[in-house]
Design a protein around this motif. Structure first.
Motif, short mmCIF file in Angstrom:
data_model
loop_
_atom_site.label_atom_id
_atom_site.label_comp_id
_atom_site.label_asym_id
_atom_site.label_seq_id
_atom_site.Cartn_x
_atom_site.Cartn_y
_atom_site.Cartn_z
N MET A 1 -35.24 4.08 0.14
CA MET A 1 -34.67 2.76 -0.12
C MET A 1 -35.69 1.97 -0.93
O MET A 1 -36.88 1.96 -0.59
N SER A 2 -35.22 1.31 -1.98
CA SER A 2 -36.16 0.54 -2.80
C SER A 2 -35.52 -0.76 -3.25
O SER A 2 -34.34 -0.80 -3.63
N LEU B 1 -33.44 -1.03 9.40
CA LEU B 1 -34.47 -0.01 9.65
C LEU B 1 -34.22 0.81 10.92
O LEU B 1 -34.43 2.04 10.90
N LEU C 1 -38.93 8.76 5.82
CA LEU C 1 -38.45 7.53 5.18
C LEU C 1 -39.45 7.11 4.11
O LEU C 1 -40.66 7.04 4.37
N TYR D 1 -39.84 3.85 1.57
CA TYR D 1 -39.24 2.52 1.36
C TYR D 1 -40.26 1.63 0.66
O TYR D 1 -41.42 1.54 1.08
N HIS E 1 -40.51 -2.41 -1.25
CA HIS E 1 -39.82 -3.67 -1.52
C HIS E 1 -40.84 -4.72 -1.93
O HIS E 1 -42.05 -4.56 -1.76
N THR F 1 -45.17 -0.63 0.20
CA THR F 1 -44.60 0.72 0.23
C THR F 1 -44.98 1.39 1.54
O THR F 1 -46.15 1.36 1.95
#
Length: 215
Positions: A110-111, A119, A132, A134, A136, A190
């Motif tokens: 997910m980004s 989550l 996972l 991820y 953001h 990250t």
């Protein structure tokens, strides 16, 4: 969901809406060490992570709320001869058509999608040993030119790390990243984390522990 879909459709129709073509850097760096199998790309956008995973042999499902984004992603997949299951849905809608399956995915990516409430469900969707990845946007006191203007949709320092402590954290970083084309700075958090097998937590190898910052 209609409001979000319309908003993102409009953005993806805008020629000035600039998105990276490369996958999440930490995903690309670790791809040879990640578990094979089924992968889910959440908030896929124009498909940069999903296409990268398909090129590396994953059985990929990619979900996004925007019809326009998925149309662009499908076109890119056809150009490359790649097979991805493109799904239009709002993953945050508990009554929506798309619901995360338990223990279904070996890799979840997910980004640039702020969804801390998701989550726990993403963790449940990981198969034992699944990973996972991820990233953001992060709140920052430095001048930042990329990402949302409202801090409430950016993570606080170490917030994403703490949210993933039910997993084995293999990597966590907070950094300023500069665009390749215009050098505009962005602040990014990250995390790479693995779902441990059984009832006990496991820990990364000593060499990987250097990736996790000490407080």
């Amino acid at each position: 969901m209609t409001d979000d879909r319309d908003k993102w459709n409009e953005r993806y129709r805008d020629d000035d809406f600039d998105l990276p073509d490369e996958p999440v850097p930490e995903l690309a760096r670790r791809i040879d060490t990640l578990p094979d199998g089924r992968a889910l790309d959440v908030a896929t956008g124009s498909g940069r992570n999903a296409l990268f995973l398909a090129e590396h042999g994953y059985d990929v499902a990619a979900v996004d709320v925007s019809d326009e984004a998925l149309a662009q992603a499908r076109a890119r997949a056809e150009e490359r001869g790649l097979d991805v299951d493109w799904i239009r849905a709002d993953v945050t809608d508990p009554e929506g058509d798309f619901q995360l399956e338990s223990r279904a995915y070996d890799l979840v990516v997910m980004s640039f999608f702020y969804a801390p409430e998701l989550l726990p469900e993403l963790t449940e969707a990981l198969a034992p040993g699944g990973v996972l990845v991820y990233e953001h946007h992060l709140r920052s006191s430095d001048p930042i030119e990329v990402g949302p203007s409202d801090d409430w949709v950016r993570y606080r320092s170490n917030e994403l790390l703490r949210a993933c402590l039910d997993l084995t954290v293999l990597h966590y970083a907070e950094a300023t990243r500069h665009g390749k084309e215009d050098d505009r700075p962005s602040a990014i958090a990250t995390v790479v984390a693995r779902k441990s097998c059984g009832g006990a937590q496991s820990y990364p190898a000593e060499r990987d522990m250097r990736d996790v910052p000490r407080e």
